[in-house]
Design an enzyme around this catalytic site. Sequence first.
Site, PDB file in Angstrom:
ATOM      1  CG  ASP A  37      -6.955  -5.119   6.120  1.00 14.83           C
ATOM      2  OD1 ASP A  37      -6.552  -5.025   7.292  1.00 14.83           O
ATOM      3  OD2 ASP A  37      -7.459  -4.164   5.494  1.00 14.83           O
ATOM      4  CE  LYS A  66       8.682 -12.383 -13.471  1.00 13.60           C
ATOM      5  NZ  LYS A  66       9.466 -11.846 -14.556  1.00 13.60           N
ATOM      6  CE  LYS A 126      -8.729  -3.008  14.038  1.00 13.71           C
ATOM      7  NZ  LYS A 126      -7.622  -3.195  13.111  1.00 13.71           N
ATOM      8  CG  ASN A 136      -0.209  -0.086   2.506  1.00 13.48           C
ATOM      9  OD1 ASN A 136       0.502   0.841   2.860  1.00 13.48           O
ATOM     10  ND2 ASN A 136      -0.345  -1.203   3.220  1.00 13.48           N
ATOM     11  CG  ASP A 178      -6.233  -6.251  13.877  1.00 10.33           C
ATOM     12  OD1 ASP A 178      -5.459  -5.590  14.604  1.00 10.33           O
ATOM     13  OD2 ASP A 178      -7.155  -5.731  13.223  1.00 10.33           O
ATOM     14  CG  PHE A 188      -2.693   5.816  13.498  1.00  8.32           C
ATOM     15  CD1 PHE A 188      -2.009   5.585  14.680  1.00  8.32           C
ATOM     16  CD2 PHE A 188      -2.570   7.057  12.893  1.00  8.32           C
ATOM     17  CE1 PHE A 188      -1.221   6.572  15.253  1.00  8.32           C
ATOM     18  CE2 PHE A 188      -1.774   8.051  13.464  1.00  8.32           C
ATOM     19  CZ  PHE A 188      -1.101   7.808  14.641  1.00  8.32           C
TER      20      PHE A 188
HETATM   21  O1  C5P Z   1      -8.901  -2.241  10.760  1.00 12.56           O
HETATM   22  P1  C5P Z   1      -7.922  -1.257  10.271  1.00 12.56           P
HETATM   23  O2  C5P Z   1      -6.867  -1.853   9.386  1.00 12.56           O
HETATM   24  O3  C5P Z   1      -8.505  -0.033   9.660  1.00 12.56           O
HETATM   25  O4  C5P Z   1      -7.201  -0.766  11.609  1.00 12.56           O
HETATM   26  C1  C5P Z   1      -6.161   0.143  11.580  1.00 12.56           C
HETATM   27  C2  C5P Z   1      -5.372   0.019  12.840  1.00 12.56           C
HETATM   28  O5  C5P Z   1      -5.131  -1.352  13.143  1.00 12.56           O
HETATM   29  C3  C5P Z   1      -4.018   0.632  12.690  1.00 12.56           C
HETATM   30  O6  C5P Z   1      -3.595   1.089  13.956  1.00 12.56           O
HETATM   31  C4  C5P Z   1      -3.166  -0.541  12.215  1.00 12.56           C
HETATM   32  O7  C5P Z   1      -1.800  -0.365  12.539  1.00 12.56           O
HETATM   33  C5  C5P Z   1      -3.764  -1.666  12.982  1.00 12.56           C
HETATM   34  N1  C5P Z   1      -3.708  -2.966  12.287  1.00 12.56           N
HETATM   35  C6  C5P Z   1      -2.889  -3.957  12.758  1.00 12.56           C
HETATM   36  N2  C5P Z   1      -2.860  -5.170  12.139  1.00 12.56           N
HETATM   37  C7  C5P Z   1      -3.641  -5.412  11.064  1.00 12.56           C
HETATM   38  C8  C5P Z   1      -4.482  -4.407  10.577  1.00 12.56           C
HETATM   39  C9  C5P Z   1      -4.491  -3.189  11.203  1.00 12.56           C
HETATM   40  O8  C5P Z   1      -2.164  -3.725  13.726  1.00 12.56           O
HETATM   41  N3  C5P Z   1      -3.604  -6.605  10.487  1.00 12.56           N
END
Ligand code: C5P
Length: 400
Positions: free
Chosen positions: A277, A287, A341, A209, A304, A323
């Site tokens: 995600d 490859k 969360k 990203n 997460d 964030f």
């Molecule tokens: O659910 P979302 O991705 O929008 O959440 C964002 C927050 O969750 C951010 O603080 C990001 O660093 C954290 N995050 C994480 N691990 C993931 C996805 C998001 O720590 N797999």
Amino acid sequence: MRSVLLVITGGIAAYKSQELVRLLRTAGHSVTAVLTEAATRFVTPLALQTLTEAPVHTDLWSLTGEQQMGHIELSRAADLLVVAPASADFLAKMAAGLADDLASTLMLATDKPVLVAPAMNVRMWQHPATQANMATLRARGIREVGPDTGPMACHEFGPGRLAEPPAILAAIEDFFREAAAIGPLANRHVLVTAGPTHEPIDPVRYIANRSSGRQGFAIATALAALGARVTLVSGPVELPDPPGIDVRHVETAEEMLTACQAALPADAAVFTAAVADWRVALPARNKLKKSAGAPTLALVPNPDILATLSASGPRRPRLTVGFAAETEDVLAHATAKLAAKNCDWVVANDVRPATGIMGGTHNRVVVLDAAGREEWPMLPKRDVAIRLAARIAAALAAAG
Ligand code: C5P
């Protein structure tokens, strides 16, 4: 990254200030240069502007109205004022409190710490007037580095040479370390995640990203400036490791989770990373060939990290901050995230492309916690980081 206001006064050693700027920038600090009129005879404002990548200020400007206020602000925005080289004349002005040009006005207007690096002819240095001025400045808490002893441009030998730029940098870093040791986050450990993750598709391709890592790196730096021991777990970014911070480089979300768990215990954790995600369930060993046709990528969810480390348990950091980068319904999504969360705060921002926030230099955030929400104005990411670090320090202090 700390911010240094570098005052360059007249003298043959002024050319060395350019090397000092280079070293400071390489060490990750921002530098704003102010030149006295005499200094402009030895080194050009253009050279300094190129090296600092910031406007250079000289005493040739007219100090009227708003501009004068601006100049006073200039010194207030710095973490440290460094005078290098500091001429005998400038030290005398500082000692006497004279303010007849921009540089000396700044010295009188500032409430920030000051480091001087004297450079002058040996007899000027040894003259009782200069020594008395130095004694006055020391008594006011002004720090000094050098002068060195050696052959001088005027064919004499003795003390008076400007300290070498690496020694001046070391004195500056010493100052920042000492300031941090008495900061409000001294003896605290804070974990910060930053940057994107790269999830491999095959050995050469990945899902990623647009995260630059800037906000997370700035937060890590701001926390360290308040005295915290910081572990920064970063995905692939183009930024140099900030000085004094333990940086763990990772690529994937799974590696990031492992590195975060290994960094515990922590008093607080800030999850700035834009973690992918999903990852490809089974990255190809070789490859993928175009000739084999368009592949179908089977994706599986990534762990997460924020939710995992915020789950209650003995190793949960006392304060966890997530964030929420959203492109719609920012507040609704951020509020939901706070609960989903189990984190203490969510810093929400709008990352629609038109805002220029993602990958950009500025950020406008809303900080949500159980008590409500706080809207901050559009600020440089560095200032968002400084405010957030101060808020974290206050929360940890209140928690005991
Ligand atoms: O659910 P979302 O991705 O929008 O959440 C964002 C927050 O969750 C951010 O603080 C990001 O660093 C954290 N995050 C994480 N691990 C993931 C996805 C998001 O720590 N797999």
